[in-house]
Scaffold this motif. Structure first.
Motif, PDB file in Angstrom:
ATOM      1  N   UNK A   1      87.544  58.777  86.847  1.00 26.98           N
ATOM      2  CA  UNK A   1      87.403  57.878  87.762  1.00 26.98           C
ATOM      3  C   UNK A   1      87.755  56.019  87.273  1.00 26.98           C
ATOM      4  N   UNK A   2      88.530  55.666  87.336  1.00 26.91           N
ATOM      5  CA  UNK A   2      88.237  54.061  86.734  1.00 26.91           C
ATOM      6  C   UNK A   2      87.702  53.473  88.046  1.00 26.91           C
TER       7      UNK A   2
ATOM      8  N   UNK B   1      93.588  63.565  86.678  1.00 26.36           N
ATOM      9  CA  UNK B   1      93.583  63.629  88.199  1.00 26.36           C
ATOM     10  C   UNK B   1      92.792  61.840  87.799  1.00 26.36           C
ATOM     11  N   UNK B   2      93.020  60.974  88.460  1.00 21.34           N
ATOM     12  CA  UNK B   2      92.717  59.588  88.276  1.00 21.34           C
ATOM     13  C   UNK B   2      92.201  59.264  90.495  1.00 21.34           C
ATOM     14  N   UNK B   3      90.755  58.985  89.679  1.00 21.40           N
ATOM     15  CA  UNK B   3      90.373  58.511  91.594  1.00 21.40           C
ATOM     16  C   UNK B   3      90.364  56.982  91.521  1.00 21.40           C
ATOM     17  N   UNK B   4      89.689  55.404  92.187  1.00 20.61           N
ATOM     18  CA  UNK B   4      89.490  54.699  92.308  1.00 20.61           C
ATOM     19  C   UNK B   4      88.375  54.221  92.814  1.00 20.61           C
TER      20      UNK B   4
ATOM     21  N   UNK C   1      82.738  63.442  87.793  1.00 20.47           N
ATOM     22  CA  UNK C   1      83.991  63.200  87.373  1.00 20.47           C
ATOM     23  C   UNK C   1      83.752  63.507  85.632  1.00 20.47           C
ATOM     24  N   UNK C   2      84.689  64.146  85.305  1.00 22.70           N
ATOM     25  CA  UNK C   2      84.392  63.932  83.743  1.00 22.70           C
ATOM     26  C   UNK C   2      84.458  62.386  82.925  1.00 22.70           C
TER      27      UNK C   2
ATOM     28  N   UNK D   1      76.779  56.337  88.115  1.00 24.77           N
ATOM     29  CA  UNK D   1      77.871  57.929  88.732  1.00 24.77           C
ATOM     30  C   UNK D   1      77.419  59.612  87.662  1.00 24.77           C
ATOM     31  N   UNK D   2      78.407  59.883  88.465  1.00 24.58           N
ATOM     32  CA  UNK D   2      77.395  61.643  88.157  1.00 24.58           C
ATOM     33  C   UNK D   2      79.258  61.971  87.052  1.00 24.58           C
ATOM     34  N   UNK D   3      78.694  61.775  86.309  1.00 29.20           N
ATOM     35  CA  UNK D   3      79.458  61.434  85.422  1.00 29.20           C
ATOM     36  C   UNK D   3      79.640  62.424  83.559  1.00 29.20           C
TER      37      UNK D   3
END
Length: 397
Positions: A47-48, A73-76, A118-119, A141-143
């Protein structure tokens, strides 16, 4: 204001900042701590956390593309207006709208993001910027991992990248991320996509006004201090008509501001969204713009461009007590906030950081076909007419 009055005011501000940062330290103690050892090979989803404005998102598009091409896998997450430019981006797996207008809005944003694991979350906020709400968002964030810049004191960030370079473009900060995830070769160019309906809208606009070639003028920035005056707009139109007589002049900007422009100066482009503006810019021959997202959108297409920046005069030597004390406070505030989040690194390296007062290098066009003019005035509209005309004439083409 006298020096004595300023000193009293300075002491009061220091006390308020001390209390504020004391509360921030208490809040930071509640942050979840990430202790797992970072291994790039275990990272699949990223996640960016951009969470800011359109121009910031434009310069981040190269990072998005390079991470996706590397197999992630890129999320923003960002403000909704910034997410608009990612709608047709094939390298974005998903987006999350960020809102921190109030703590209630912030917690709603956190609640939405915590449903996903997210990793790695990458906090891409600039190294010189301190905003506690955005740090809180990233911390919760749950990372598995949280990466950011200059956050050695914030234990939620198990990867803190040290970066204090005032003299290079902001993309050089983002490029540091590649070192940590073992990406050797990457494309530095920005990456924007245009939908067919936006292309159609622009073609209809060009056909309607029988435009062969056109020049775009963007006179409005994100703040009043970056806006051109009426005289400055008129002068630009006069020069452009002489240099490019076969070009139509097209003004862009917020619709409520565009309506005040004299229609005799040029066409006023009525856009439905930033995607229409991006599509229009791609078809332009030349762009003149103040310091705003249009600079970076133009850079994405490598177009010839004249960018007009105004910078605060706080950094200059002066006998003006008001400017001197404002500079002193700005320096004190930034160093206090820096120590709050990155004291471990600063102390370990015995580093005294000189933070930037001017951003013309950090946020320059990053475009070989652009020319940049910097006026050292707090308000662009207050630049002397003769100075403005001379500088413009020497650069415009």
């Amino acid at each position: 204001m006298s020096r004595i009055m300023w000193e009293i005011k300075f002491i009061r501000k220091k006390i308020k900042l001390y209390i504020s940062n004391l509360l921030n330290r208490i809040v930071m103690f509640s942050f979840p701590k990430r202790k797992e050892k970072f291994n790039p090979e275990n990272i699949k989803s990223i996640l960016i956390a951009r969470n800011d404005k359109i121009g910031d998102m434009v310069v981040t598009t190269s990072l998005i593309k390079n991470l996706a091409l590397a197999g992630y896998d890129v999320y923003v997450s960002s403000q909704q207006s910034s997410l608009e430019i990612l709608k047709k981006n094939p390298y974005v797996k998903g987006t999350f709208s960020y809102n921190d207008y109030s703590y209630k809005d912030l917690f709603e944003s956190i609640k939405k993001i915590r449903k996903f694991h997210f990793d790695l979350v990458i906090d891409t906020r600039p190294f010189y910027s301190f905003e506690m709400k955005k740090i809180i968002f990233c911390a919760f964030t749950n990372s598995t991992h949280l990466m950011g810049f200059n956050k050695s004191n914030v234990k939620s960030y198990n990867i803190s990248i040290p970066y204090y370079n005032n003299d290079s473009h902001i993309t050089n900060q983002l490029n540091k991320i590649y070192d940590y995830i073992n990406i050797q070769n990457y494309d530095k160019s920005y990456d924007l996509y245009i939908a067919e309906d936006n292309k159609k809208y622009i073609n209809e606009f060009i056909t309607k006004y029988n435009i062969a070639k056109f020049v775009i003028i963007n006179p409005f920035g994100g703040a009043k201090k970056r806006e051109l005056s009426q005289w400055q707009m008129e002068y630009l139109v006069e020069i452009l008509k002489k240099i490019k007589p076969d070009h139509t002049i097209v003004f862009i900007g917020e619709q409520n501001k565009l309506k005040n422009i004299d229609p005799n100066l040029g066409l006023k482009f009525q856009s439905n969204s930033i995607l229409d503006v991006i599509a229009l810019i791609k078809e332009a021959s030349y762009v003149v713009t103040v310091d705003t997202s249009i600079v970076h959108i133009t850079s994405a297409f490598g177009l010839p461009c004249l960018t007009i920046y105004s910078e605060s005069i706080l950094f200059e030597k002066t006998d003006d007590i008001n400017l001197t004390m404002r500079k002193k406070w700005k320096e004190y505030y930034r160093n206090a906030c820096n120590n709050l989040v990155d004291k471990s690194y600063l102390k370990k390296n015995n580093l005294l950081v000189e933070l930037p007062y001017c951003y013309d290098q950090l946020w320059s066009p990053n475009n070989p076909n652009a020319k940049q003019i910097v006026f050292y005035k707090s308000f662009l509209s207050k630049v002397d007419n003769e100075e403005f005309s001379q500088r413009i004439l020497s650069c415009i083409k």
